[in-house]
Design an enzyme around this catalytic site. Structure first.
Site, PDB file in Angstrom:
ATOM      1  N   THR A 161     -87.917   5.994  36.942  1.00 48.48           N
ATOM      2  CA  THR A 161     -88.819   4.950  37.425  1.00 48.48           C
ATOM      3  C   THR A 161     -88.064   3.694  37.844  1.00 48.48           C
ATOM      4  OG1 THR A 161     -90.599   5.756  36.012  1.00 48.48           O
ATOM      5  CG2 THR A 161     -90.769   3.482  36.781  1.00 48.48           C
ATOM      6  N   SER A 167     -94.959   6.008  40.358  1.00 44.80           N
ATOM      7  CA  SER A 167     -95.476   7.349  40.615  1.00 44.80           C
ATOM      8  C   SER A 167     -94.869   7.987  41.861  1.00 44.80           C
ATOM      9  CB  SER A 167     -97.006   7.296  40.749  1.00 44.80           C
ATOM     10  OG  SER A 167     -97.602   6.840  39.553  1.00 44.80           O
ATOM     11  N   GLY A 200     -86.801   3.937  28.367  1.00 42.82           N
ATOM     12  CA  GLY A 200     -86.552   4.044  26.943  1.00 42.82           C
ATOM     13  C   GLY A 200     -85.076   4.220  26.652  1.00 42.82           C
ATOM     14  N   THR A 445    -100.446   5.823  31.669  1.00 35.73           N
ATOM     15  CA  THR A 445     -99.712   5.500  32.894  1.00 35.73           C
ATOM     16  C   THR A 445     -98.288   6.019  32.918  1.00 35.73           C
ATOM     17  OG1 THR A 445     -99.245   3.296  31.961  1.00 35.73           O
ATOM     18  CG2 THR A 445    -101.041   3.461  33.546  1.00 35.73           C
ATOM     19  N   GLU A 447     -95.338   9.170  32.408  1.00 32.40           N
ATOM     20  CA  GLU A 447     -95.287  10.601  32.761  1.00 32.40           C
ATOM     21  C   GLU A 447     -96.328  10.912  33.834  1.00 32.40           C
ATOM     22  OE1 GLU A 447     -93.012  12.708  31.878  1.00 32.40           O
ATOM     23  OE2 GLU A 447     -92.035  11.281  30.537  1.00 32.40           O
ATOM     24  N   ASP A 449     -99.125   8.320  36.313  1.00 29.57           N
ATOM     25  CA  ASP A 449    -100.375   7.572  36.230  1.00 29.57           C
ATOM     26  C   ASP A 449    -101.543   8.545  36.332  1.00 29.57           C
ATOM     27  OD1 ASP A 449    -102.687   6.364  38.059  1.00 29.57           O
ATOM     28  OD2 ASP A 449    -101.869   4.756  36.836  1.00 29.57           O
TER      29      ASP A 449
END
Length: 702
Positions: A161, A167, A200, A445, A447, A449
């Site tokens: 991302t 997305s 993450g 939202t 993995e 949206d």
């Protein structure tokens, strides 16, 4: 057949402190143990092992920690999972794994009841970072990096991302340009919007990353590919040259995860760091791929990472179960208002509205759970190689994209409704509703949206529909829609293609006479999906002949209807999964109660969309009025079994960890009732002012 596994001592549901009311001598009974084993599903042993871990205080979320303290605790918990052999199931047996893809997801899902941050942090490390290396890389990559990833020696990031593209992965702007003179790729983020964001492990813990970038070689962009990139010096934990980042800071939830931003300034990595299962670059810069189509190659690469959506679907169902266990337990004990008695107050769960609030969500949770088990089986079939054709992978992608939105939205709705249903007590952090809802908020939202995922489903439905009617002219298609034809869904492994039609012997209107029957509900739910897809298909017919701009405008005018159709399709899948599960129930009493619960789910869907059924002539006004009446009758039937139905989830006190679900409320209520009984018996009770006024008025009238 589901494996029968004994529940570990002390880890099962605590005995109900309030007995379920019994309607009469012919009242069916739920076999809680048998139902509980069915709900555990195919990977029962793995689920129980994971629940045993999730019940341990070492893995529990401690409320009130600062985000830095929470991060430190969760990272330590990852090591605890490694030490307890809880995270390697999906990895190759040659590296110490067990090649158990379905069991791996089943185990990860259960960690949400310990701490959602732990579940997601583990998912980032092994379900995203590790899986990307495993599924997108080849043998050399596996031997080089997977052992360190598995042992947590290499904490890592899944850097897909970007700030400017979430997305729309195909449009990410980070580039990986091949330099043949050095046999290296140059990773670069050309502007601020191209920074990797919300990643993450990026803020503090990540030493490595799988970075997704546009692969450019010989001046040709071959689209998005994945590259292994070292981020930090393992000794100093400082970023390596050319790499920078920022901490995303405190979030609305999941603060045990160190989300952050990453950027790259002409960072060079060896040519062999390209994860080259689906696309490779030779030393001289020649690109090759086993998949000729760039579009198909892109979706194949992303498809290997579908497990994130699968695990979120299951975790959302687990969170809903925990919330309902707490709220329904409390509702059987809490008393408010003495509507039917001068002395005793009413139990909350005896109020019809309270039943509506909780039982409809209980029914949806059962449906979502059964649907998830089918999704998990489909996932395991594909990744184990048992059923791994292109069509199987497309079905898996579509099924995951259909179910993940429904279950994650449902979890937020259920947590909020359970919170409200428990009044002020529900707002206390000690009862977990508010905390769980905050942590699960982002599930809708990441993995993918939810709305974008449903659009993916809608496009698949349209594609299937177009194949079915590719030789049909517009006039025939229009007559099909105008005639409100109906049919039943073709059942296929994992995916039911609503676009394939089979003629029915009767009409939907006739089927609706039996609203409470399986056939009537299927007819109504299926017909709605078919009609919505058919109408949109007719509206979009010929759009391929329009210019790109005109085609996009036409699609946009019907986007809302398409997404509604996709959601209706996903709800049908859940209803079908619930109905399939009923066939595996052998105990008559349990089957009867579950059938009522399935009917409650189906009729609730019809009631929610009653305006559509009325406007499209599927139900008469008179028949439409009966839907609510049927639902209210089902609530009364289900009421005596509510505790059994949540006890069958198999979550004990160490999983639920809500003080209102421990029986403390019953103790308080019993104490209060005993006090007033003694007071009345003593004759020393003060007289209510209303009684005095009534006596005085009566005396005057006499």
């Amino acid at each position: 057949m589901t494996e029968v596994v004994d529940r570990p001592a002390g880890k099962g549901p605590s005995p109900s402190t309030t007995p379920s009311p019994v309607a009469g001598p012919d009242q069916p009974a739920v076999d809680v143990d048998v139902l509980g084993r069915q709900l555990l599903g195919k990977w029962a042993a793995v689920r129980l092992q994971s629940r045993d871990l999730a019940a341990r205080p070492e893995l529990h979320k401690i409320e009130g920690l600062t985000h830095t303290e929470h991060r430190t605790r969760v990272f330590g918990q990852l090591k605890y999972l490694v030490d307890n052999e809880a995270v390697h199931r999906a990895f190759p047996s040659a590296l110490g794994g067990s090649d158990d893809h379905g069991g791996n997801i089943a185990g990860f899902e259960e960690l949400v009841v310990a701490d959602p941050s732990l579940q997601i942090k583990a998912g980032v490390q092994w379900g995203l970072f590790g899986s990307a290396v495993m599924h997108l890389g080849t043998a050399g990559h596996h031997s080089k990096w997977l052992p360190g990833i598995m042992s947590l020696e290499i904490p890592g990031c899944f850097a897909m991302t970007e700030t400017g593209h979430g997305s729309d992965v195909a449009s990410i702007a980070t580039t990986a340009t091949y330099d043949p003179s050095a046999e290296e790729f140059v990773i670069h983020t050309p502007f601020r919007a191209a920074w990797k964001d919300y990643i993450g492990n990026a803020a503090t813990d990540g030493l490595g990353a799988v970075v997704f970038a546009q692969l450019i070689t010989r001046a040709v962009n071959h689209g998005v590919h994945a590259f292994y990139v070292d981020l930090r010096d393992p000794e100093t934990r400082e970023f390596l040259p050319g790499i920078g980042g920022e901490d995303d800071g405190v979030k609305g939830g999941l603060n045990g995860i160190d989300n952050g931003r990453l950027h790259f300034t002409h960072v060079r990595v060896p040519r062999t760091n390209l994860l080259n299962r689906y696309g490779d670059v030779a030393a001289d810069g020649t690109y090759s791929s086993p998949i000729a189509s760039p579009g198909r190659r892109f979706f194949t690469m992303l498809g290997t990472l579908v497990q994130g959506r699968v695990s979120l679907d299951g975790a959302a169902v687990a969170a809903s179960k925990v919330a309902l266990k707490a709220a329904i337990q409390y509702a059987t004990e809490r008393r408010q208002f003495n509507a039917s008695s001068h002395t005793d107050e009413e139990v909350l769960l005896d109020y019809q509205r309270h039943q509506r609030r909780l039982f409809t969500r209980l029914a949806t949770t059962y449906a979502a759970g059964f649907a998830h088990e089918q999704l998990l089986q489909k996932f395991d079939d594909v990744f184990s190689g048992a059923h791994d054709t292109d069509e199987d992978r497309q079905d898996l992608e579509t099924l995951a994209a259909a179910l993940k939105p429904l279950s994650t939205w449902h979890a937020l709705d259920t947590l909020q409704e359970c919170r409200e249903a428990c009044g002020g007590a529900g707002f206390l952090i000690e009862n977990r509703f508010a905390s769980l809802r905050a942590d699960l908020d982002v599930y809708v939202t990441f993995e993918g949206d939810n709305t974008v995922l449903l659009q993916l489903v809608a496009k698949r439905l349209l594609a299937d529909y177009a194949k079915e009617f590719r030789k049909v002219d517009f006039g025939v298609l229009a007559r099909y829609v105008a005639g409100q034809a109906t049919g039943v869904a073709i059942h296929r492994t994992g995916m039911r293609q609503v676009a394939q039609f089979v003629a029915d012997n009767g009409s939907v209107q006739k089927a609706a006479i039996a609203l409470r029957s399986e056939e009537g509900q299927r007819a109504l739910l299926t017909d709605r999906v078919q009609t919505m897809v058919a109408e949109t298909g007719a509206a979009l017919k010929g759009s391929s002949r329009l210019s790109q701009e005109q085609g996009a405008a036409l699609f946009n005018r019907h986007q809302n209807e398409l997404i509604d159709a996709a959601q209706a399709h996903a709800e049908l899948l859940q209803w079908e999964a619930f109905t399939d599960a009923l066939r595996d129930v052998t105990d008559p009493g349990t089957r009867k109660v579950l059938t009522w619960l399935r009917d409650l789910f189906g009729l609730s869907l019809i009631e929610k969309n009653l305006s559509w059924y009325l406007m499209n002539g599927r139900l008469s006004m008179q028949r439409g009025r009966t839907v609510g009446e049927y639902i209210n009758r089902l609530l009364v039937k289900i009421r005596p079994h509510a505790l059994d139905l949540v006890d069958a989830f198999g979550y004990g006190d160490d999983h639920v960890r809500a003080s209102i679900a421990t029986g403390a409320e019953k103790t308080r209520q019993d104490e209060a009732r005993a006090h007033f009984r003694r007071q009345r018996a003593s004759g020393q009770s003060p007289v209510d002012e209303k009684v005095v006024i009534a006596r005085t008025t009566a005396g005057r009238n006499n």
